[in-house]
Scaffold this active site. Structure first.
Site, PDB file in Angstrom:
ATOM      1  N   ARG A  16      -1.718  13.650  12.833  1.00  0.00           N
ATOM      2  CA  ARG A  16      -2.437  13.242  11.611  1.00  0.00           C
ATOM      3  C   ARG A  16      -3.720  14.062  11.397  1.00  0.00           C
ATOM      4  NH1 ARG A  16      -3.431   7.111  11.974  1.00  0.00           N
ATOM      5  NH2 ARG A  16      -3.432   7.581  14.191  1.00  0.00           N
ATOM      6  N   GLU A  17      -3.646  15.359  11.704  1.00  0.00           N
ATOM      7  CA  GLU A  17      -4.822  16.219  11.572  1.00  0.00           C
ATOM      8  C   GLU A  17      -5.385  16.199  10.149  1.00  0.00           C
ATOM      9  OE1 GLU A  17      -1.970  17.011  12.958  1.00  0.00           O
ATOM     10  OE2 GLU A  17      -2.194  18.308  14.710  1.00  0.00           O
ATOM     11  N   ILE A 433      -3.176 -17.530   1.194  1.00  0.00           N
ATOM     12  CA  ILE A 433      -1.898 -16.842   1.420  1.00  0.00           C
ATOM     13  C   ILE A 433      -1.595 -16.638   2.898  1.00  0.00           C
ATOM     14  CG2 ILE A 433      -0.534 -14.812   0.735  1.00  0.00           C
ATOM     15  CD1 ILE A 433      -1.374 -16.765  -1.543  1.00  0.00           C
ATOM     16  N   GLY A 434      -2.576 -16.793   3.758  1.00  0.00           N
ATOM     17  CA  GLY A 434      -2.272 -16.718   5.188  1.00  0.00           C
ATOM     18  C   GLY A 434      -3.392 -16.137   6.009  1.00  0.00           C
ATOM     19  N   TRP A 563      10.326  -2.586   5.260  1.00  0.00           N
ATOM     20  CA  TRP A 563       9.183  -1.861   5.818  1.00  0.00           C
ATOM     21  C   TRP A 563       9.481  -1.269   7.190  1.00  0.00           C
ATOM     22  CZ3 TRP A 563       4.654  -5.570   4.008  1.00  0.00           C
ATOM     23  CH2 TRP A 563       4.419  -5.321   2.640  1.00  0.00           C
ATOM     24  N   ASP A 601       6.892 -15.053   3.858  1.00  0.00           N
ATOM     25  CA  ASP A 601       6.398 -14.024   2.938  1.00  0.00           C
ATOM     26  C   ASP A 601       7.475 -13.002   2.608  1.00  0.00           C
ATOM     27  OD1 ASP A 601       3.742 -14.935   2.805  1.00  0.00           O
ATOM     28  OD2 ASP A 601       3.216 -13.924   4.674  1.00  0.00           O
ATOM     29  N   GLU A 607      10.868  -3.795  -3.323  1.00  0.00           N
ATOM     30  CA  GLU A 607      10.889  -2.396  -2.876  1.00  0.00           C
ATOM     31  C   GLU A 607      12.273  -1.887  -2.499  1.00  0.00           C
ATOM     32  OE1 GLU A 607       7.818  -1.524  -0.033  1.00  0.00           O
ATOM     33  OE2 GLU A 607       6.407  -2.731  -1.185  1.00  0.00           O
ATOM     34  N   HIS A 696      -8.111  -7.663  -3.893  1.00  0.00           N
ATOM     35  CA  HIS A 696      -8.279  -6.223  -3.683  1.00  0.00           C
ATOM     36  C   HIS A 696      -9.660  -5.757  -4.133  1.00  0.00           C
ATOM     37  CE1 HIS A 696      -3.914  -6.820  -3.895  1.00  0.00           C
ATOM     38  NE2 HIS A 696      -3.914  -5.950  -2.926  1.00  0.00           N
TER      39      HIS A 696
HETATM   40  N1  GLN Z   1       0.573 -13.884   4.922  1.00  0.00           N
HETATM   41  C1  GLN Z   1       0.162 -12.535   4.740  1.00  0.00           C
HETATM   42  C2  GLN Z   1      -1.351 -12.447   4.663  1.00  0.00           C
HETATM   43  O1  GLN Z   1      -1.956 -13.326   4.175  1.00  0.00           O
HETATM   44  C3  GLN Z   1       0.749 -11.950   3.488  1.00  0.00           C
HETATM   45  C4  GLN Z   1       0.411 -10.499   3.342  1.00  0.00           C
HETATM   46  C5  GLN Z   1       1.057  -9.831   2.164  1.00  0.00           C
HETATM   47  O2  GLN Z   1       1.556 -10.458   1.272  1.00  0.00           O
HETATM   48  N2  GLN Z   1       1.041  -8.573   2.133  1.00  0.00           N
HETATM   49  O3  GLN Z   1      -1.958 -11.484   5.085  1.00  0.00           O
HETATM   50 ZN    ZN Z   2       0.432 -10.559  -0.588  1.00  0.00          ZN
END
Ligand code: GLN
Ligand code: ZN
Length: 757
Positions: A16-17, A433-434, A563, A601, A607, A696
């Site tokens: 990863r230079e 969400i977690g 993934w 999740d 994708e 974000h």
């Molecule tokens: N449960 C995960 C979190 O809260 C969900 C992450 C995601 O949706 N990318 O980080």
């Molecule tokens: Zn998410």
């Protein structure tokens, strides 16, 4: 003689230079010449590794993104990024600012989106009716001379005009195709300059050829390539990732000297191409999988290539299926894998070697590579038979699946009544969400434990303390459904992969995701099983600390699949079903441990969507089925949540409803609830939490803003079905941001409850 070439080499560097050089440059700790020196050294190294090929790709290297490079070559950059220094302008488009820019004065970075069906993100060209092009070919000319100096035969790589237009976005609603005449002028100049350099072949990437094209786009292809015909240079038109399919016939008639197809994903095109291509056109077959990391079965490949060579003679060329951008660089660095596992794998350097071997066997006979063929046959046989890969019990469990396995006991309306009776949640229930913020302290303890520097009991003690703090904070915030915070997880796929049998992990298997960002996907090499429970202890501990329900938190089978690098010796559907069964067992164990709400999740479900409309239904069918296998073993009173983000889900809403999760939390606030448009026509049947907090962004949303988003949502969805939650997990945010944002979120829910008495 079959000629050999490559479409592109990973540019990030075996160690990863490039990533590190870029990040130092952006941070201001090195200067431009240091960065550019690193880049030219990487190019030289990568060409060296490809020196056995007849043509090496030039222009595949990029400091950030090949589409952005093309925009620069075409003199087409957003005016907001302009300035005296080209490198500064380049990084302004890429990231919103150049190293010297004032912190206050950044510009909006170019939008990023996924490169076809890959996990690579490119910078979207921005078009409007005033868009102009002005060729700036400095970068390519420089790199051509570098490659020539190394004694190699350069084949410049450019993105074709039609794909370039298809990748861009119109900012004013004007039709990008209207720009074609002006664009073609720039391409003509570009090709002429190559010809002036004595270049024989240019590779023109047109991956849009494997998508569904309407007649306007088909006409554009025909017009473009007829116009470019006049330039005296041989054009290799390059498609990849899928079949030409119904575009094949007219593509065969385009006036180009060569055509490349992805022989891994478009094998069904080959026979027709052999029959239909004009008698002098080169057919380049991408026979080495550029999207996966498995060693090629050389004998099997030769078995079908040899008869083709009989027919095509010198017209047959060989290459990887697509650019090797999508695989890591070199297996030689993987010192922690055992010698058997290593023989199964092939990264970019190994793929170039395989290509060379195939070329040698075709040109000089199989005997000329007898020893290599034997070694390869052994590796292939070991993958076919190894007991580490094939587990009869896992295969039997998949074979024994019946429709019953993917069905809850009762329909949603019955289930939700039972769940409400036991969970006793208010209206507009709040949840997250977690993940909660991953502090430096958490990361350090996890790393120390992984490196064997602290004991397990030390690690467990610290993780429990984190969980404890997280539960207390959520109670103080008055959130209704709690989470344990995911402090023990580095990555939502890796965490599960490491505990499941059938996965392996590399040390340097990095693949560029965008700019300097890389991912290291796990490799699914064998049948998947779950030796023991993976999350139950943490969930149980968290639940023991509160009277409120704590959600068990799992990654779904489709996301784990999408993934990872996936085995190629059985269907993705089968591999996904195996993962689903492992997650199903975890779900059952959580339920047995009295966890009443379980979230699975699936952020990556979209994708895996095939490029062609005609293939999408089948994918969605088995993807949904896999989720349901994972989710359906529980009692009616156990509430299943799912979560989705990162994509636009409007066009797969019906499949999402088919998941039959009791509750879905879904990213929406970033797009100002654009998702809700889907609900004008589609009645989403179950509970839903459209995200109201864009995690974000460092901005803290106000209560009023969140109330207004929820009010908007309640116009499309029944108020009694609505949940209140952020867009995604909070692990990248700080507590300083998270606490006030969640305070406002809970206040918003309370206001709504009062308003909807
Ligand atoms: N449960 C995960 C979190 O809260 C969900 C992450 C995601 O949706 N990318 O980080
Ligand atoms: Zn998410």
């Amino acid at each position: 003689m079959a000629k050999l070439h490559n479409l592109g080499f990973p540019r990030i560097g075996a160690q990863r230079e490039l990533k590190f050089a870029l990040e130092k440059y952006w941070a201001g700790s090195t200067d431009a010449s240091t960065l550019l020196h690193c880049a030219s050294q990487l190019r030289a190294q990568h060409w060296q590794w490809q020196a056995a090929l007849d043509y090496v790709p030039v222009g595949d290297f990029s400091l950030y993104d090949q589409v952005l490079d093309m925009s620069f070559t075409l003199g087409h950059i957003p005016s907001r990024a302009a300035g005296d220094n080209a490198l500064d302008s380049y990084f302004r488009v890429a990231r919103g600012r150049a190293p010297g820019d004032d912190a206050c004065c950044g510009v909006a970075a170019g939008e990023m989106t996924k490169w076809f069906n890959t996990n690579y993100h490119y910078i979207v060209p921005e078009f409007d009716k005033n868009t102009r092009f002005e060729l700036n070919n400095e970068r390519l000319l420089k790199q051509i001379s570098e490659a020539k100096q190394q004694g190699l035969q350069p084949k410049p790589v450019i993105i074709g005009p039609i794909t370039y237009l298809a990748l861009g976005k119109s900012k004013d609603g004007s039709d990008p195709l209207a720009l074609l005449p002006a664009l073609l002028e720039a391409y003509k100049k570009l090709l002429t300059q190559f010809a002036d350099q004595g270049i024989e072949w240019v590779q023109i990437d047109e991956p849009a050829l494997v998508t569904d094209l309407n007649s306007a786009w088909v006409n554009a292809y025909e017009l473009a390539y007829h116009q470019l015909k006049s330039v005296g240079i041989k054009k290799l038109l390059t498609s990849y990732f899928d079949r030409l399919g119904n575009n094949l016939q007219w593509v065969c008639e385009l006036p180009v000297e060569g055509l490349h197809i992805d022989a891994i994903n478009a094998a069904s095109d080959i026979t027709k191409l052999v029959d239909w291509l004009p008698a002098h056109t080169i057919l380049s077959l991408g026979v080495i999988d550029g999207r996966n990391i498995w060693a090629t079965d050389l004998q099997k490949t030769l078995d079908w290539l040899e008869p083709l060579q009989q027919k095509l003679g010198d017209r047959l060329w060989l290459a990887p299926s697509c650019s090797l951008l999508h695989v890591p660089v070199d297996t030689a660095a993987e010192t922690t894998l055992d010698s058997e596992q290593l023989t199964w794998l092939s990264f970019a350097r190994q793929k170039i070697e395989e290509l060379t071997l195939l070329g040698q066997a075709l040109n000089y006979g199989r005997d000329s590579i007898a020893a290599s063929l034997n070694r390869n046959a052994e590796a292939v046989a070991s993958r076919r038979q190894s007991k580490r890969i094939h587990k009869p019990a896992v295969k039997a469990a998949v074979d024994a699946l019946t429709p019953q396995h993917s069905r809850r006991n009762s329909p949603f309306t019955q289930r939700i009544a039972l769940q409400q009776a036991s969970l006793k949640l208010p209206r507009f229930p709040t949840t997250t969400i977690g993940s909660f913020p991953q502090t430096p302290n958490i990361r350090k303890i996890r790393k120390d434990f992984k490196n064997g520097e602290v004991s397990e009991s030390h690690y467990v003690k610290h993780m429990k303390a984190e969980i404890h703090a997280c539960i207390q904070k959520q109670e103080a915030l008055d959130i209704d459904v709690l989470v344990h915070g995911e402090a023990e997880r580095n990555d939502m796929v890796e965490y599960f992969g490491e505990q499941l049998d059938g996965f392996l992990f590399t040390r340097f298997g990095w693949v560029q995701s965008y700019g300097s960002r890389c991912v290291k996907p796990p490799i699914i090499y064998g049948d998947i099983s779950r030796p023991q429970a993976m999350t139950v202890k943490w969930a149980e501990y968290a639940q023991s600390l509160s009277q409120r329900p704590v959600k068990g938190m799992l990654t779904g089978p489709v996301t784990i699949l999408n993934w990872s690098f996936v085995r190629d010796d059985q269907s993705r559907q089968t591999t996904c079903a195996q993962i689903a069964l492992a997650i199903r067992d975890e779900v059952k164990d959580l339920e047995r441990a009295h966890i009443r709400v379980i979230q699975i999740d699936e952020p990556a479900i979209r994708e895996g969507l095939p490029l062609r409309q005609a293939d999408r239904h089948r994918y969605l069918q088995w993807a949904v089925e896999s989720f349901r296998i994972a989710a359906s073993a529980v009692q009616d009173g156990t509430q299943i949540h799912t979560h989705m983000c990162y994509s636009d889900f409007n066009d797969i809403m019906a499949a999402i409803a088919d998941l039959d999760a009791d509750v879905i939390t879904i990213e929406t606030s970033r797009s100002d609830m654009e998702l809700l448009q889907a609900f004008e026509t589609f009645q989403y049947p179950n509970d839903i939490g459209p995200g109201v907090y864009d995690i974000h962004s460092p901005n803290i949303p106000t209560t009023a803003a969140m109330v207004s988003l929820l009010e908007k949502a309640s116009r499309y969805l029944p108020a009694e079905r609505l949940w209140v939650n952020p867009d995604c997990g909070l692990k990248t945010r700080s507590w300083d941001e998270t606490v006030p944002a969640l305070e406002n979120m809970v206040a918003a829910a309370k206001q709504l409850r009062a308003m909807h008495q």
